[in-house]
Design a protein around this motif. Sequence first.
Motif, PDB file in Angstrom:
ATOM      1  N   LEU A 169       0.470  -1.120  -0.270  1.00 14.10           N
ATOM      2  CA  LEU A 169      -0.083  -0.190   0.177  1.00 14.10           C
ATOM      3  C   LEU A 169       1.286   1.466  -0.229  1.00 14.10           C
ATOM      4  CD1 LEU A 169      -2.666  -1.270   2.206  1.00 14.10           C
ATOM      5  CD2 LEU A 169      -3.204  -0.591  -0.394  1.00 14.10           C
ATOM      6  N   ALA A 170       2.371   1.456   0.031  1.00  7.85           N
ATOM      7  CA  ALA A 170       3.270   2.512   0.114  1.00  7.85           C
ATOM      8  C   ALA A 170       3.278   3.000  -1.296  1.00  7.85           C
ATOM      9  CB  ALA A 170       4.273   2.551   1.258  1.00  7.85           C
ATOM     10  N   GLU A 171       3.288   1.861  -2.138  1.00  6.41           N
ATOM     11  CA  GLU A 171       3.067   2.714  -3.227  1.00  6.41           C
ATOM     12  C   GLU A 171       1.947   1.815  -4.158  1.00  6.41           C
ATOM     13  OE1 GLU A 171       7.139   0.441  -5.050  1.00  6.41           O
ATOM     14  OE2 GLU A 171       8.148   1.906  -3.287  1.00  6.41           O
ATOM     15  N   GLY A 172       1.410   1.449  -4.128  1.00  6.70           N
ATOM     16  CA  GLY A 172       0.232   0.905  -5.175  1.00  6.70           C
ATOM     17  C   GLY A 172      -1.568   1.276  -4.355  1.00  6.70           C
ATOM     18  N   GLY A 173      -2.193   0.497  -4.912  1.00  8.69           N
ATOM     19  CA  GLY A 173      -3.707   1.337  -4.797  1.00  8.69           C
ATOM     20  C   GLY A 173      -4.399   0.031  -3.677  1.00  8.69           C
ATOM     21  N   LEU A 174      -5.016   0.520  -3.130  1.00  3.97           N
ATOM     22  CA  LEU A 174      -6.025   0.117  -2.647  1.00  3.97           C
ATOM     23  C   LEU A 174      -6.225  -0.962  -3.098  1.00  3.97           C
ATOM     24  CD1 LEU A 174      -7.607  -0.622   0.180  1.00  3.97           C
ATOM     25  CD2 LEU A 174      -9.414   1.435  -0.239  1.00  3.97           C
ATOM     26  N   ASP A 175      -7.566  -0.744  -4.263  1.00 13.46           N
ATOM     27  CA  ASP A 175      -8.548  -1.908  -4.928  1.00 13.46           C
ATOM     28  C   ASP A 175      -7.432  -3.258  -4.893  1.00 13.46           C
ATOM     29  OD1 ASP A 175     -10.472  -0.652  -4.814  1.00 13.46           O
ATOM     30  OD2 ASP A 175     -10.432   0.675  -7.071  1.00 13.46           O
ATOM     31  N   ASP A 176      -6.173  -2.955  -6.034  1.00 15.48           N
ATOM     32  CA  ASP A 176      -5.458  -4.382  -6.157  1.00 15.48           C
ATOM     33  C   ASP A 176      -5.444  -4.930  -5.450  1.00 15.48           C
ATOM     34  OD1 ASP A 176      -5.271  -3.276  -8.976  1.00 15.48           O
ATOM     35  OD2 ASP A 176      -2.990  -1.583  -8.257  1.00 15.48           O
ATOM     36  N   GLU A 177      -4.766  -4.044  -3.509  1.00 10.71           N
ATOM     37  CA  GLU A 177      -4.710  -4.675  -2.610  1.00 10.71           C
ATOM     38  C   GLU A 177      -5.578  -5.870  -2.138  1.00 10.71           C
ATOM     39  OE1 GLU A 177      -1.433  -5.660  -0.823  1.00 10.71           O
ATOM     40  OE2 GLU A 177      -0.758  -3.802  -1.064  1.00 10.71           O
ATOM     41  N   ILE A 178      -6.902  -5.193  -1.746  1.00 12.01           N
ATOM     42  CA  ILE A 178      -7.920  -6.260  -2.140  1.00 12.01           C
ATOM     43  C   ILE A 178      -8.055  -6.802  -2.752  1.00 12.01           C
ATOM     44  CG2 ILE A 178     -10.598  -6.452  -2.256  1.00 12.01           C
ATOM     45  CD1 ILE A 178     -10.413  -3.297  -0.928  1.00 12.01           C
ATOM     46  N   GLU A 179      -7.755  -7.364  -4.201  1.00 11.11           N
ATOM     47  CA  GLU A 179      -7.786  -8.226  -4.783  1.00 11.11           C
ATOM     48  C   GLU A 179      -6.603  -8.943  -4.743  1.00 11.11           C
ATOM     49  OE1 GLU A 179      -8.305  -9.315  -9.441  1.00 11.11           O
ATOM     50  OE2 GLU A 179      -8.305  -7.040  -8.816  1.00 11.11           O
ATOM     51  N   ARG A 180      -5.555  -8.787  -4.332  1.00 13.50           N
ATOM     52  CA  ARG A 180      -5.120  -9.310  -4.032  1.00 13.50           C
ATOM     53  C   ARG A 180      -4.331 -10.814  -2.599  1.00 13.50           C
ATOM     54  NH1 ARG A 180       1.023  -8.993  -2.928  1.00 13.50           N
ATOM     55  NH2 ARG A 180       0.470  -7.258  -1.335  1.00 13.50           N
ATOM     56  N   CYS A 181      -5.227  -9.950  -1.847  1.00 17.93           N
ATOM     57  CA  CYS A 181      -5.047 -10.414  -0.659  1.00 17.93           C
ATOM     58  C   CYS A 181      -6.298 -11.670  -0.687  1.00 17.93           C
ATOM     59  CB  CYS A 181      -5.113  -8.855   0.375  1.00 17.93           C
ATOM     60  SG  CYS A 181      -7.032  -8.751   1.165  1.00 17.93           S
ATOM     61  N   HIS A 182      -6.532 -11.682  -1.159  1.00 22.71           N
ATOM     62  CA  HIS A 182      -7.823 -12.344  -0.829  1.00 22.71           C
ATOM     63  C   HIS A 182      -7.182 -14.093  -0.899  1.00 22.71           C
ATOM     64  CE1 HIS A 182     -11.351 -14.693  -0.840  1.00 22.71           C
ATOM     65  NE2 HIS A 182     -11.281 -15.970  -2.159  1.00 22.71           N
TER      66      HIS A 182
END
Length: 306
Positions: A76-89
Amino acid sequence: MSWNVRIGINPISWSNDDLPSLGGETPLETALSEGAEIGYEGFELGNKFPKEPQALADKLAEFKVACVSGWYSGMLAEGGLDDEIERCHAHMAKLQHNGCKVVVYGEVAGSIQGQIDTPLAKRPKFTTDAQWQTYAKKLDAFGEHLLARYGIRLAYHHHMGAWVESPEDVDRLMAETSSNVGLLFDTGHTWFGGTQGGHSVDVVAQLRKHVRRVVHVHCKDVRPQVIQTARNDNWSFLRSVLNGAFTVPGDGAVDFRGVLTELHQAGYEGWLVVEAEQDPAVAPPYQYAKLGHDTLRALVNELGAR
């Protein structure tokens, strides 16, 4: 009256994820069997554990230990929230399936913690209020999502070589975020992160400031002289580990009686996890894991009897 905490361990005592050459030949089953024999109730995850949720559950059940949590490499320090939500599943679903209540969030975007030749002085830093606020806003939203979707609390791991390293960084992060962002209080990283210019931080006093936000605890002891040399000579994090900066509770300088007393008085209920990066060829895993367990167990029993 007993104190409702559980004592777990990270498999890093047997084999290291950041430096696979340390204990790389040691089977997962060795760590699980020895940890269970010592008396640990659960394990945090490492790279040798099964990735599939039910296979993980089956492996842990074989040794009658619980799944404590697992490290999640956040961006999240460099990326977006939506990408993190998808990537973490996949990771969060695995933790959810195995009954975990917290996830260890480690910020790896831009981090130098895994680079053995990069000195700690080159770690990334937020330098403006806007940077802090932008990061905090994403973390808050991510923490809210994890709790709503998976019933898992975000436990933020302040870490050497990363954006949030020093006690001042932790203070700022806690000030900028809400209770959606829980704190993973790591005794060893607190000491190391606060060691500057010949001075070290008061670990108990730092815990006291944020104890109401603590949702997970890593119990590392430290060898202050090694840490001071690491600072003076500008070592990398991994070089510091290889030279013995960390050890298990009962073998270093951290006031664990003070730390556990603060947690007990604040009503902390959760896991106390022994996590001490060491070279298993130098620090025999069973011997050190037992010392860490027995040190914490004696203090927990003493505090619970009050």
